[in-house]
Design an enzyme around this catalytic site. Structure first.
Site, PDB file in Angstrom:
ATOM      1  N   ARG A  82     -59.851  22.497   1.616  1.00 47.27           N
ATOM      2  CA  ARG A  82     -60.026  21.305   2.059  1.00 47.27           C
ATOM      3  C   ARG A  82     -60.229  20.299   0.837  1.00 47.27           C
ATOM      4  NH1 ARG A  82     -65.421  18.910   3.599  1.00 47.27           N
ATOM      5  NH2 ARG A  82     -65.102  16.771   4.418  1.00 47.27           N
ATOM      6  N   HIS A 126     -63.733  10.438   1.501  1.00 43.29           N
ATOM      7  CA  HIS A 126     -64.848  11.118   1.089  1.00 43.29           C
ATOM      8  C   HIS A 126     -65.573  10.281  -0.045  1.00 43.29           C
ATOM      9  CE1 HIS A 126     -66.773  15.410   0.769  1.00 43.29           C
ATOM     10  NE2 HIS A 126     -67.489  14.776   0.126  1.00 43.29           N
ATOM     11  N   GLU A 171     -68.857  13.041   6.473  1.00 42.21           N
ATOM     12  CA  GLU A 171     -70.388  12.626   6.509  1.00 42.21           C
ATOM     13  C   GLU A 171     -70.505  11.210   6.594  1.00 42.21           C
ATOM     14  OE1 GLU A 171     -72.456  14.621   3.380  1.00 42.21           O
ATOM     15  OE2 GLU A 171     -71.800  16.721   4.296  1.00 42.21           O
ATOM     16  N   ASN A 296     -70.759  20.078   8.286  1.00 45.05           N
ATOM     17  CA  ASN A 296     -71.343  20.370   6.861  1.00 45.05           C
ATOM     18  C   ASN A 296     -72.926  20.812   7.081  1.00 45.05           C
ATOM     19  OD1 ASN A 296     -68.672  19.444   6.056  1.00 45.05           O
ATOM     20  ND2 ASN A 296     -69.776  18.108   4.880  1.00 45.05           N
ATOM     21  N   GLU A 355     -68.292  22.404   5.038  1.00 48.59           N
ATOM     22  CA  GLU A 355     -68.844  22.746   4.062  1.00 48.59           C
ATOM     23  C   GLU A 355     -70.288  23.613   4.217  1.00 48.59           C
ATOM     24  OE1 GLU A 355     -70.424  19.206   1.590  1.00 48.59           O
ATOM     25  OE2 GLU A 355     -68.202  18.000   2.296  1.00 48.59           O
TER      26      GLU A 355
HETATM   27  O1  LGS Z   1     -71.051  17.607  -3.015  1.00 46.61           O
HETATM   28  C1  LGS Z   1     -71.426  17.097  -1.968  1.00 46.61           C
HETATM   29  C2  LGS Z   1     -72.355  18.429  -1.117  1.00 46.61           C
HETATM   30  C3  LGS Z   1     -73.452  18.972  -1.990  1.00 46.61           C
HETATM   31  O2  LGS Z   1     -74.597  18.898  -0.719  1.00 46.61           O
HETATM   32  C4  LGS Z   1     -70.447  16.679  -1.045  1.00 46.61           C
HETATM   33  O3  LGS Z   1     -69.499  15.872  -1.391  1.00 46.61           O
HETATM   34  C5  LGS Z   1     -71.006  16.190   0.291  1.00 46.61           C
HETATM   35  O4  LGS Z   1     -70.130  16.041   1.219  1.00 46.61           O
HETATM   36  C6  LGS Z   1     -72.145  16.863   0.915  1.00 46.61           C
HETATM   37  O5  LGS Z   1     -73.170  16.036   1.412  1.00 46.61           O
HETATM   38  N1  LGS Z   1     -72.899  17.891   0.013  1.00 46.61           N
HETATM   39  C7  LGS Z   1     -74.214  18.282   0.120  1.00 46.61           C
HETATM   40  N2  LGS Z   1     -75.161  17.721   1.050  1.00 46.61           N
HETATM   41  C8  LGS Z   1     -76.483  18.465   1.373  1.00 46.61           C
HETATM   42  C9  LGS Z   1     -77.399  17.578   1.868  1.00 46.61           C
HETATM   43  C10 LGS Z   1     -78.880  18.028   1.972  1.00 46.61           C
HETATM   44  C11 LGS Z   1     -79.882  17.063   1.975  1.00 46.61           C
HETATM   45  C12 LGS Z   1     -81.080  17.827   1.914  1.00 46.61           C
HETATM   46  C13 LGS Z   1     -82.241  16.869   1.763  1.00 46.61           C
HETATM   47  C14 LGS Z   1     -83.505  17.720   1.986  1.00 46.61           C
HETATM   48  C15 LGS Z   1     -84.472  17.129   1.335  1.00 46.61           C
END
Ligand code: LGS
Length: 451
Positions: A82, A126, A171, A296, A355
């Site tokens: 992907r 993205h 997202e 994701n 993801e």
């Molecule tokens: O690299 C990004 C990854 C890493 O963690 C990627 O581009 C995105 O599509 C994605 O959002 N990604 C990601 N998301 C994790 C978000 C978790 C947030 C939790 C916050 C809690 C305090």
């Protein structure tokens, strides 16, 4: 209970094993071959916006090393990859003139993937909108639906003969919460009034791109959302209400309009005077039949009274919990729970986990060329078992894409967080598969039986 102890893992036939990346995070050379700047190139070059001032100017240099990277995928036995296309490589001004050289880059990449037996999963957006379109209002401009459909059409015509799985947006929640509400991500706005408008227009753009796909394309198209299941901190009514708000804001704000043609009621309360009355006709555009939804998943949150969504969110730290280097709790059961919730709420649509992964402080590459990352293996293993549980309970999960193929640029956090199953030395750009990559390769070879 996770089914890790049962030791009898059977994933459905055809379940697709892969890994994921995104253009801005790995490619580098953002202005090469006639590309226009994106909002991320501009944002990262604005002082103070990213950790250590890190930019995507070089990143993993995938723009030049794509062939080597596909070779690594083949060695690992990946069945799918992907990736995302950088809109401003294809349309440097966002609309109008097509930059053939940008198109050629992705065309060569797709050919190389197919030649190596790897199925491409292409994400149109993205997070790297052409800067020229942001100058025209970006996702706040209702015309963005036409811009996005035009961009999609260019790619469908060039690649649909070879690409069978398409994703419109990655997202949209993060785009609006990070980009328009809290300002931590490009374009860096902070407005409670803008966030719902950007969110709504993103969904109109999604709908327009799906519509365009039905006219041009012959395969499958879907939407990728991040889902973070919410659990109450205690058993008070106030905690339960906070969970409902958090869940509506983060998990339903995009899936409800895309799949049910309406917003969850809580959003009006959450945004208050900032919630606009959207034209009813928009929902006809937004709600398009989808071939799949990509989810994701990284973590859950335990939340409670005191939250005032969307401005402030309380995440209650779990004293016995395990946390990754990004401070996110490791909670595999959340993935099972959310998949069951998805099926209950939206029905039997095919799902891909597009993801899932974790950042840990990996040790440096050892002399014999190994990177020992047992915590990442443990994380991936438990989450695959959680998916298996959901499949056993009847959820139609069709594949899994580990985040990420390579260590890469984690947006505003720069190069400080390593999510890759392949280590990247940012000095030499050398790639070294970590233990997790070798482990994952074995899992793929056994079709999950060796989990
Ligand atoms: O690299 C990004 C990854 C890493 O963690 C990627 O581009 C995105 O599509 C994605 O959002 N990604 C990601 N998301 C994790 C978000 C978790 C947030 C939790 C916050 C809690 C305090």
């Amino acid at each position: 209970m996770s089914s890790l102890a049962s030791k009898d893992f059977r994933f459905p036939e055809g379940f697709l094993w892969g890994a994921a990346t995104a253009a801005h995070q790995i490619e580098g050379a953002p202005l090469a071959d006639g590309a226009g700047p994106s909002i991320w190139t501009r944002f990262a070059h604005t002082p103070g916006m990213t950790l250590n001032g890190d930019t995507g100017d070089v990143a993993c240099d995938h723009y030049h090393r794509w062939k080597e990277d596909v070779g690594l995928m083949r060695e690992l036995g990946l069945q799918a990859y992907r990736f995302s296309v950088s809109w401003s490589r294809i349309l440097p001004e966002g609309t109008g003139r097509v930059n053939q050289k940008g198109l050629d880059f992705y065309s060569r990449l797709v050919d190389e993937l197919l030649a190596n037996g790897i199925e491409p999963l292409l994400t149109l957006y993205h997070w790297d909108m052409p800067a020229a379109l942001d100058d025209r209002g970006g996702w706040l401009n209702r015309d963005c639906a036409d811009w996005f459909a035009e961009y999609g059409r260019v790619l469908y015509r060039a690649l649909d003969g070879r690409v069978r799985k398409w994703v419109t947006l990655n997202e949209p929640w993060v785009v609006t919460d990070g980009g328009y509400l809290h300002g931590a991500l490009a374009p860096g706005h902070r407005s409670r009034f803008e966030a719902p408008i950007a969110a709504h227009n993103l969904m109109r753009a999604h709908g327009a791109a799906v519509q365009a796909y039905r006219a041009e394309g012959a395969h499958e198209i879907g939407l990728v959302v991040n889902i973070e299941p919410k659990y109450p901190a205690g058993d008070s009514e106030a905690d339960a209400a906070a969970v409902r708000r958090a869940h509506a804001y983060m998990n339903e704000q995009f899936l409800h309009p895309a799949l049910l043609g309406r917003y969850p009621d809580e959003l009006r309360d959450i945004f208050g005077e900032a919630w606009p009355d959207f034209p009813e006709a928009d929902f006809g555009l937004i709600r398009q039949p989808l071939d799949f939804v990509g989810i994701n998943y990284y973590t859950r949150s335990v939340t409670g009274d005191g939250d005032s969504y969307p401005q402030r969110t309380t995440v209650v730290r779990q004293p016995l919990g395990t946390y990754t280097e990004t401070g996110w709790e490791v909670f595999p059961q959340g993935l099972t729970d959310l998949l069951l919730w998805f099926k209950r709420t939206y029905g039997d649509l095919p799902v891909y986990i597009t993801e899932n992964g974790a950042a840990f402080f990996d040790p440096p590459v050892a002399e014999e060329g190994r990177v020992r990352d047992p915590l990442r293996i443990d994380y991936l293993r438990k989450h695959l078992a959680a998916i298996h549980d959901a499949i056993a309970a009847g959820v139609d999960v069709r594949g899994y894409m580990a985040w990420s193929l390579l260590d890469n640029l984690e947006w505003s956090l720069g190069y400080s967080k390593r999510f890759g199953i392949i280590h990247v030395n940012y000095g030499t750009l050398e790639r070294t598969p970590k233990d997790s990559a070798r482990w994952y390769s074995g899992i793929i070879r056994s079709h999950g039986r060796s989990l």
